[in-house]
Design an enzyme around this catalytic site. Structure first.
Site, short mmCIF file in Angstrom:
data_model
loop_
_atom_site.label_atom_id
_atom_site.label_comp_id
_atom_site.label_asym_id
_atom_site.label_seq_id
_atom_site.Cartn_x
_atom_site.Cartn_y
_atom_site.Cartn_z
N ASP A 1 -3.79 8.80 -21.18
CA ASP A 1 -3.68 7.58 -20.38
C ASP A 1 -4.42 6.45 -21.08
O ASP A 1 -5.59 6.60 -21.46
CB ASP A 1 -4.28 7.82 -18.99
CG ASP A 1 -4.01 6.67 -18.03
OD1 ASP A 1 -3.10 5.87 -18.32
OD2 ASP A 1 -4.70 6.58 -17.01
N ASP B 1 2.07 3.39 -19.96
CA ASP B 1 0.73 3.63 -20.49
C ASP B 1 0.27 5.08 -20.40
O ASP B 1 -0.93 5.36 -20.52
CB ASP B 1 -0.29 2.72 -19.79
CG ASP B 1 -0.31 2.93 -18.28
OD1 ASP B 1 0.50 3.72 -17.78
OD2 ASP B 1 -1.13 2.28 -17.61
N GLU B 2 1.18 6.02 -20.21
CA GLU B 2 0.76 7.43 -20.17
C GLU B 2 1.82 8.35 -20.74
O GLU B 2 3.01 8.10 -20.65
CB GLU B 2 0.38 7.85 -18.74
CG GLU B 2 1.49 7.76 -17.74
CD GLU B 2 1.06 8.22 -16.36
OE1 GLU B 2 0.12 9.03 -16.25
OE2 GLU B 2 1.67 7.76 -15.38
#
Length: 397
Positions: free
Chosen positions: A27, A121-122
């Site tokens: 993350d 974003d992960e």
């Protein structure tokens, strides 16, 4: 109690998970803020809030310094200004955020054969079997250092036996010094049991309030409830939550392929060179696909347009774009690609449009909009389509 059903869920064969699974959740910490700080080092250690700048805007992201004042994502900007008037407010640039997201994905793709891009974003990585050659924790640590070195972005990871535990581990790692956490198989229950049920992925606020009203606040308590009780209270979602609370998640890491896409094609009864006619069909298809993206909770970062001429000569063109699921953005890009692609000026037999590089996530772009009327228009149109069908309402061409 339905003893048969209870025994079915508690059957040892069901509870048994593969011993060798090694799943990493990565993350990018406070992603939007971190990117802005790369562009402007003066923002470091300051409270930063990103989103629509009008009073009717919404917070898209905020720094840890701003969170200490009670600010959080999806909060009305007006409220954020009241809680933290001293913060630096930034409208945000989805184009830049998408660029950095792709850079991180490219680094992962070079080093990991099986990975899933879960959102902007992960990522999830399946490192099963790597212990024989390198060591999963060591590999994850070095990959994290590579991403930090090549992008300058802060990043945390959790490593464990499945997606659920690794994602929870990432959340806990963020509060540590190393921002890395490895939860081995025999430590899953001791690690999860003391945590709040709010740590369970996909447990929404309504479900949280319901479980709290039942006296359930810790994962340990939830894991000890009979699964048929959970099913009676929350349906199939209750069983899923019970499994997660017990550290059970057989969901695979889905390979992030180009096939992760949606598309539509139209073959015409009569071949045509009418550019207006082709454009009208392209708009219809794009609009329907964009609605499907929003319905499925997906965003796309690549538009592909296809043409097949009457002699079956077929051509495609594609363009990478900032993540979106908005009609007005996707239609504009698709029409531009059609203009660039249609160069032969001969009869066309088929056209198609496809969205690729899909990731899960709500429409981030609306959080930077200063005109909530446009967002409300999308919500209203989608409600009509869901009730009366995808063709119930559309844009004038």
């Amino acid at each position: 109690m339905n003893r048969l059903k209870y025994n079915h869920f508690m059957h040892p064969d069901y509870l048994l998970q593969p011993d060798n699974r090694q799943i990493v959740h990565i993350d990018l910490d406070t992603f939007f803020v971190s990117v802005e700080r790369l562009q402007n080092s003066a923002l470091k250690e300051k409270p930063v809030i990103i989103g629509g700048l009008s009073d009717r805007g919404v917070v898209a992201g905020c720094s840890y310094e701003a969170r200490r004042f009670g600010v959080h994502s999806a909060m009305p900007m007006r409220m954020a200004r009241q809680l933290c008037p001293q913060a630096v407010y930034i409208r945000g640039d989805m184009d830049t955020y998408s660029h950095y997201s792709h850079v991180v994905t490219d680094i992962i793709a070079e080093k990991v054969p099986v990975y899933e891009k879960a959102s902007i974003d992960e990522h999830y990585l399946d490192l099963t079997g790597m212990d024989k050659y390198f060591g999963c924790y060591k590999f994850s640590h070095e990959l994290r250092q590579t991403i930090i070195r090549e992008t300058g972005l802060p990043i945390s990871f959790g490593l464990s036996v499945n997606k659920t535990v690794s994602k929870i581990a990432t959340g806990e790692a963020k509060s540590g010094v190393s921002r890395e956490l490895y939860v081995e198989r025999d430590q899953v229950k001791p690690f999860m049991d003391p945590l709040s049920i709010s740590k369970i992925p996909m447990l929404g606020p309504k479900t949280f309030r319901l479980l709290r009203s039942m006296g359930v606040d810790k994962i340990a308590t939830l894991s000890q409830l009979p699964p048929d009780v959970m099913e009676r209270v929350l349906g199939k979602n209750g069983i899923d939550l019970w499994r997660k609370a017990n550290g059970i998640d057989l969901t695979p890491v889905e390979r992030y392929y180009e096939r992760k896409s949606i598309g539509s094609e139209q073959t015409f009864e009569a071949d045509t060179t009418d550019m207006r006619f082709l454009s009208e069909w392209l708009v219809r298809m794009t609009e329907k696909l964009a609605f499907e993206l929003r319905t499925r909770g997906k965003l796309t970062s690549c538009v592909v347009v296809k043409i097949r001429y009457s002699d079956f000569d077929t051509h495609t063109i594609q363009k990478r774009i900032p993540y979106t699921s908005f009609d007005h953005v996707l239609i504009r890009e698709a029409k531009e690609l059609l203009q660039r692609l249609y160069t032969r000026r001969v009869l066309v037999r088929l056209i198609g449009v496809r969205f690729t590089h899909l990731v899960s996530g709500s429409q981030q772009l609306n959080l930077f909009e200063d005109t909530p009327e446009q967002v409300n228009l999308y919500l209203a149109m989608d409600r009509i389509r869901k009730r009366f069908g995808a063709d119930a309402v559309g844009r004038a061409v």
